[in-house]
Design an enzyme around this catalytic site. Structure first.
Site, PDB file in Angstrom:
ATOM      1  N   GLU A   1      10.465  -4.647   4.687  1.00  0.00           N
ATOM      2  CA  GLU A   1      10.563  -6.035   4.230  1.00  0.00           C
ATOM      3  C   GLU A   1      10.281  -6.136   2.737  1.00  0.00           C
ATOM      4  O   GLU A   1      11.005  -6.772   1.979  1.00  0.00           O
ATOM      5  CB  GLU A   1       9.555  -6.919   4.984  1.00  0.00           C
ATOM      6  CG  GLU A   1       9.842  -7.109   6.454  1.00  0.00           C
ATOM      7  CD  GLU A   1       9.196  -6.050   7.334  1.00  0.00           C
ATOM      8  OE1 GLU A   1       8.889  -4.939   6.829  1.00  0.00           O
ATOM      9  OE2 GLU A   1       9.014  -6.325   8.537  1.00  0.00           O
TER      10      GLU A   1
ATOM     11  N   HIS B   1      -4.864 -33.926  17.322  1.00  0.00           N
ATOM     12  CA  HIS B   1      -3.741 -34.734  17.810  1.00  0.00           C
ATOM     13  C   HIS B   1      -2.676 -33.870  18.454  1.00  0.00           C
ATOM     14  O   HIS B   1      -1.553 -34.304  18.640  1.00  0.00           O
ATOM     15  CB  HIS B   1      -3.165 -35.561  16.660  1.00  0.00           C
ATOM     16  CG  HIS B   1      -4.178 -36.517  16.110  1.00  0.00           C
ATOM     17  ND1 HIS B   1      -4.257 -37.835  16.497  1.00  0.00           N
ATOM     18  CD2 HIS B   1      -5.202 -36.313  15.247  1.00  0.00           C
ATOM     19  CE1 HIS B   1      -5.268 -38.411  15.867  1.00  0.00           C
ATOM     20  NE2 HIS B   1      -5.870 -37.505  15.108  1.00  0.00           N
TER      21      HIS B   1
ATOM     22  N   LYS C   1       0.841  -1.200   0.000  1.00  0.00           N
ATOM     23  CA  LYS C   1       0.000   0.000   0.000  1.00  0.00           C
ATOM     24  C   LYS C   1       0.879   1.253   0.000  1.00  0.00           C
ATOM     25  O   LYS C   1       0.688   2.163  -0.782  1.00  0.00           O
ATOM     26  CB  LYS C   1      -0.900  -0.040   1.235  1.00  0.00           C
ATOM     27  CG  LYS C   1      -1.893   1.076   1.321  1.00  0.00           C
ATOM     28  CD  LYS C   1      -2.862   0.802   2.469  1.00  0.00           C
ATOM     29  CE  LYS C   1      -3.714   2.014   2.751  1.00  0.00           C
ATOM     30  NZ  LYS C   1      -4.665   1.784   3.845  1.00  0.00           N
TER      31      LYS C   1
ATOM     32  N   GLU D   1      -5.118  -7.463  14.858  1.00  0.00           N
ATOM     33  CA  GLU D   1      -4.643  -6.124  14.522  1.00  0.00           C
ATOM     34  C   GLU D   1      -5.814  -5.140  14.619  1.00  0.00           C
ATOM     35  O   GLU D   1      -5.626  -3.970  14.934  1.00  0.00           O
ATOM     36  CB  GLU D   1      -4.072  -6.126  13.098  1.00  0.00           C
ATOM     37  CG  GLU D   1      -2.971  -5.112  12.892  1.00  0.00           C
ATOM     38  CD  GLU D   1      -2.213  -5.369  11.608  1.00  0.00           C
ATOM     39  OE1 GLU D   1      -1.194  -6.070  11.653  1.00  0.00           O
ATOM     40  OE2 GLU D   1      -2.641  -4.872  10.560  1.00  0.00           O
TER      41      GLU D   1
ATOM     42  N   GLY E   1      -4.981  -2.455   5.107  1.00  0.00           N
ATOM     43  CA  GLY E   1      -4.164  -3.577   4.640  1.00  0.00           C
ATOM     44  C   GLY E   1      -4.830  -4.925   4.872  1.00  0.00           C
ATOM     45  O   GLY E   1      -4.943  -5.755   3.965  1.00  0.00           O
ATOM     46  N   ARG E   2      -5.305  -5.150   6.084  1.00  0.00           N
ATOM     47  CA  ARG E   2      -5.872  -6.468   6.407  1.00  0.00           C
ATOM     48  C   ARG E   2      -7.279  -6.657   5.847  1.00  0.00           C
ATOM     49  O   ARG E   2      -7.893  -7.696   6.054  1.00  0.00           O
ATOM     50  CB  ARG E   2      -5.859  -6.681   7.919  1.00  0.00           C
ATOM     51  CG  ARG E   2      -6.569  -5.601   8.713  1.00  0.00           C
ATOM     52  CD  ARG E   2      -6.244  -5.688  10.202  1.00  0.00           C
ATOM     53  NE  ARG E   2      -6.787  -4.571  10.967  1.00  0.00           N
ATOM     54  CZ  ARG E   2      -6.219  -3.389  11.077  1.00  0.00           C
ATOM     55  NH1 ARG E   2      -5.096  -3.128  10.440  1.00  0.00           N
ATOM     56  NH2 ARG E   2      -6.763  -2.437  11.814  1.00  0.00           N
TER      57      ARG E   2
ATOM     58  N   LYS F   1       7.463  -0.647  12.257  1.00  0.00           N
ATOM     59  CA  LYS F   1       8.090  -0.221  11.003  1.00  0.00           C
ATOM     60  C   LYS F   1       9.258   0.736  11.256  1.00  0.00           C
ATOM     61  O   LYS F   1      10.137   0.855  10.423  1.00  0.00           O
ATOM     62  CB  LYS F   1       7.057   0.415  10.080  1.00  0.00           C
ATOM     63  CG  LYS F   1       6.081  -0.607   9.501  1.00  0.00           C
ATOM     64  CD  LYS F   1       5.162  -0.033   8.448  1.00  0.00           C
ATOM     65  CE  LYS F   1       4.257  -1.120   7.900  1.00  0.00           C
ATOM     66  NZ  LYS F   1       3.381  -0.681   6.826  1.00  0.00           N
TER      67      LYS F   1
HETATM   68  C1  G6Q Z   1      -2.671  -4.122   7.868  1.00  0.00           C
HETATM   69  C2  G6Q Z   1      -1.487  -3.472   8.326  1.00  0.00           C
HETATM   70  C3  G6Q Z   1      -0.189  -4.109   7.891  1.00  0.00           C
HETATM   71  C4  G6Q Z   1       0.208  -3.804   6.455  1.00  0.00           C
HETATM   72  C5  G6Q Z   1       1.651  -4.227   6.235  1.00  0.00           C
HETATM   73  C6  G6Q Z   1       2.138  -3.951   4.834  1.00  0.00           C
HETATM   74  O1  G6Q Z   1      -3.782  -3.744   8.097  1.00  0.00           O
HETATM   75  O2  G6Q Z   1      -1.514  -2.142   8.026  1.00  0.00           O
HETATM   76  O3  G6Q Z   1      -0.187  -5.509   8.063  1.00  0.00           O
HETATM   77  O4  G6Q Z   1      -0.635  -4.424   5.557  1.00  0.00           O
HETATM   78  O5  G6Q Z   1       2.475  -3.585   7.158  1.00  0.00           O
HETATM   79  O6  G6Q Z   1       2.031  -2.605   4.515  1.00  0.00           O
HETATM   80  P1  G6Q Z   1       2.214  -2.125   3.048  1.00  0.00           P
HETATM   81  O7  G6Q Z   1       1.134  -2.713   2.222  1.00  0.00           O
HETATM   82  O8  G6Q Z   1       2.138  -0.632   3.093  1.00  0.00           O
HETATM   83  O9  G6Q Z   1       3.562  -2.610   2.590  1.00  0.00           O
END
Ligand code: G6Q
Length: 559
Positions: free
Chosen positions: A222, A394, A216, A363, A277-278, A514
């Protein structure tokens, strides 16, 4: 002057709501009531506390509830302003108050003729324009029309992303693998641990590999580290900067950063700041899903989401799946003191579903202040966890059956399997029913004794029961069903967040993560001994790492 958002006017604090007080009194009366007794007293209980909506059968009869419990929980929903909050979300109000954003994942699955306004603009046409762009691209890749730099067709798709830009795509790919194009390979790289990238690419040829950089913000450490490594990896094999345009596409809201990376904005798929994001697996973040299962199946998944959205928006609360699920979660979390909820899909394809839900739920509702910044005096979001059945039986089910904790469970199963093999499916489903039954009813000492168990062993073989569960059943796992299931949990999370009056759509804890490492990276990489100003433990850990990190290289040299 700073304006502080006033999100939920007229809602009194949770502990002061009359329904909350009534629930406390009610809890004192029913807390020890046993499901055995409740079922014995009401032969119709199964019909009473079960119904079907949008193709999902929801049996919540094995919960520690009475009619009065449900009535009071529904009253709590009303006194918490749930109806107004639902309307606010669906109409594009900025209910994510700390980020001052609308929360409109529901717009991602709106039909073309709908209109959802954000700041005076209908966003639905943009959503469909991106869907059409994704469709065109997915069709080209799937058909082989999209060629790599050397003219070869794309056989491998690697999504690079993390958190919300990874968990949805990987969960959906695994869940819908049955429908995927089987002559293509799909992989997902998320971790900054180089092993993730190395293992995902070790047996692939760069000339047949397409990277989807999903982020986003397009600034996440990462993802950007993995994307740069991917570019080097591709260019090492393809030897020409121009190859980037054929082997990299981006999904982002940040055009400037995408351009800077060298990806042609024509190969960029947009989404918007009103998609968290989620909550983004059905936006362009789902591009890998669409390439895997095809545009028609992707749209079927969106239709599933939409059906659940409409159900949530319009159904009366007493017949509203996400509302009831959310309220039951509150009941155990805040009255019984349960800390966790286990999600137990009896469907191998849903093996990443619990991990996906972990992010969605934890989250969203892992918050300790209310919308206006007041510290809460009650428990908020429970821990979600789980594994696909029957594997979990199990390992950790022991604790649910006979441990000291009360763990409400969600069982998810299907009437029909996608892979019919002898009697496997009957065996699988018999376990769903047997586990839910055993959890609820247990085994009394008398029953254990009657089996001929010696007295000393009876306590060990006794199951107290009274462990609550929901059973959710659907016809079969399809893209549409998956959409419904995900939306069910999304809206259940929203229901819970509304009761607790928290912002389910921000994630300041993630934002902290972050920036935290940024300060330490140069201290690990500096050639001169850095002057460290952390606490003594962190300083010592950094020093030890600096001293020993060349160990493998040294060992190689010496060996
Ligand atoms: C989700 C969070 C988080 C996010 C990641 C990746 O709701 O905001 O999990 O999706 O940190 O972020 P970017 O898409 O900006 O790389």
């Amino acid at each position: 002057m700073i304006t502080i958002p006033q999100p939920q006017t007229g809602i009194i604090p949770l502990y002061e709501r009359p329904a909350w007080k009534a629930l406390q009194q009610h809890y004192a009366k029913v807390q020890n009531a046993h499901l055995r007794q409740m079922f014995a007293e009401d032969p119709q209980r199964a019909e009473h506390f079960a119904f079907e909506a949008v193709g999902l059968y929801f049996d919540y009869s094995k919960n520690r509830i009475t009619d009065e419990t449900v009535r009071l929980l529904l009253e709590l929903a009303n006194q918490s302003g749930l109806r107004a909050r639902i309307d606010a979300m669906f109409s594009g109000e900025k209910i994510n108050v700390t980020e001052k954003r609308a929360v409109l994942h529901v717009a991602l699955r709106a039909t073309k003729d709908e209109s959802i306004m954000v700041e005076g603009k209908n966003v639905v046409p943009e959503v469909h324009a991106v869907l059409d762009q994704m469709t065109g691209f997915a069709n080209q890749v799937r058909s082989g029309q999209w060629r790599g730099h050397t003219g070869k067709r794309v056989r491998n798709v690697i999504n690079i992303g993390i958190g919300g830009s990874d968990l949805g795509p990987v969960m959906a790919y695994e869940a819908l693998k049955y429908y995927s194009q089987r002559d293509m390979t799909f992989r997902f790289v998320s971790n900054v641990d180089g092993t993730d990238f190395a293992e995902a690419t070790r047996d692939l040829s760069a000339d047949e590999t397409l990277f989807i950089v999903s982020s986003k913000t397009f600034t996440t450490l990462e993802t950007m580290t993995n994307a740069r490594t991917a570019r080097k990896w591709a260019l090492r094999a393809l030897g020409d900067e121009k190859a980037v345009a054929r082997h990299f596409v981006a999904v982002s809201t940040n055009t400037a950063e995408v351009k800077k990376f060298g990806i042609d904005p024509a190969n960029m798929f947009q989404f918007w700041d009103w998609v968290g994001g989620r909550y983004s697996m059905d936006s362009a973040i789902g591009l890998s899903t669409m390439i895997a299962i095809g545009p028609d199946q992707f749209r079927a998944m969106l239709a599933g989401f939409h059906a659940m959205d409409e159900h949530f928006r319009t159904a009366a609360f007493d017949r509203n799946l996400p509302v009831l699920m959310g309220l039951l979660a509150v009941w155990y979390n805040n009255f019984f003191g349960s800390q966790t909820i286990a999600v137990l899909p009896y469907e191998q394809y849903l093996k990443r579903f619990p991990a996906y839900l972990q992010q969605l739920t934890m989250e969203s509702n892992g918050k300790r202040v209310t919308l206006d910044g007041t510290r809460v005096e009650y428990q908020t979001g429970p821990i979600f966890w789980g594994e696909p059945g029957t594997n979990g039986q199990h390992s950790f089910y022991q604790l649910i059956h006979q441990g000291t904790k009360l763990t409400p469970c969600d069982f998810v199963g299907f009437f029909q399997t996608l892979n019919s093999l002898g009697d496997h499916h009957d065996l699988l489903m018999s376990n769903v029913f047997a586990q839910a039954e055993a959890l609820a009813f247990g085994k009394t000492p008398e029953e254990v004794r009657e089996e001929g168990t010696p007295d000393w062993l009876v306590p060990h073989r006794t199951f107290e029961g009274n462990h609550p569960s929901n059973v959710i059943l659907a016809e079969r796992l399809t893209p549409e069903t998956l959409g419904k299931l995900v939306a069910l949990y999304e809206h259940s999370v929203f229901t819970q967040g509304t009761i607790w009056q928290i912002d389910s759509f921000d994630q300041w804890g993630v934002e902290l993560g972050k920036v935290l490492a940024q300060r330490i990276i140069p201290e690990l990489e500096a050639t001169e001994e850095p002057s460290l100003k952390h606490d003594s433990s962190t300083n010592a850990l950094i020093r030890r790492y600096r001293n020993l990190k060349g160990g493998a290289a040294r060992m190689k040299k010496n060996g």
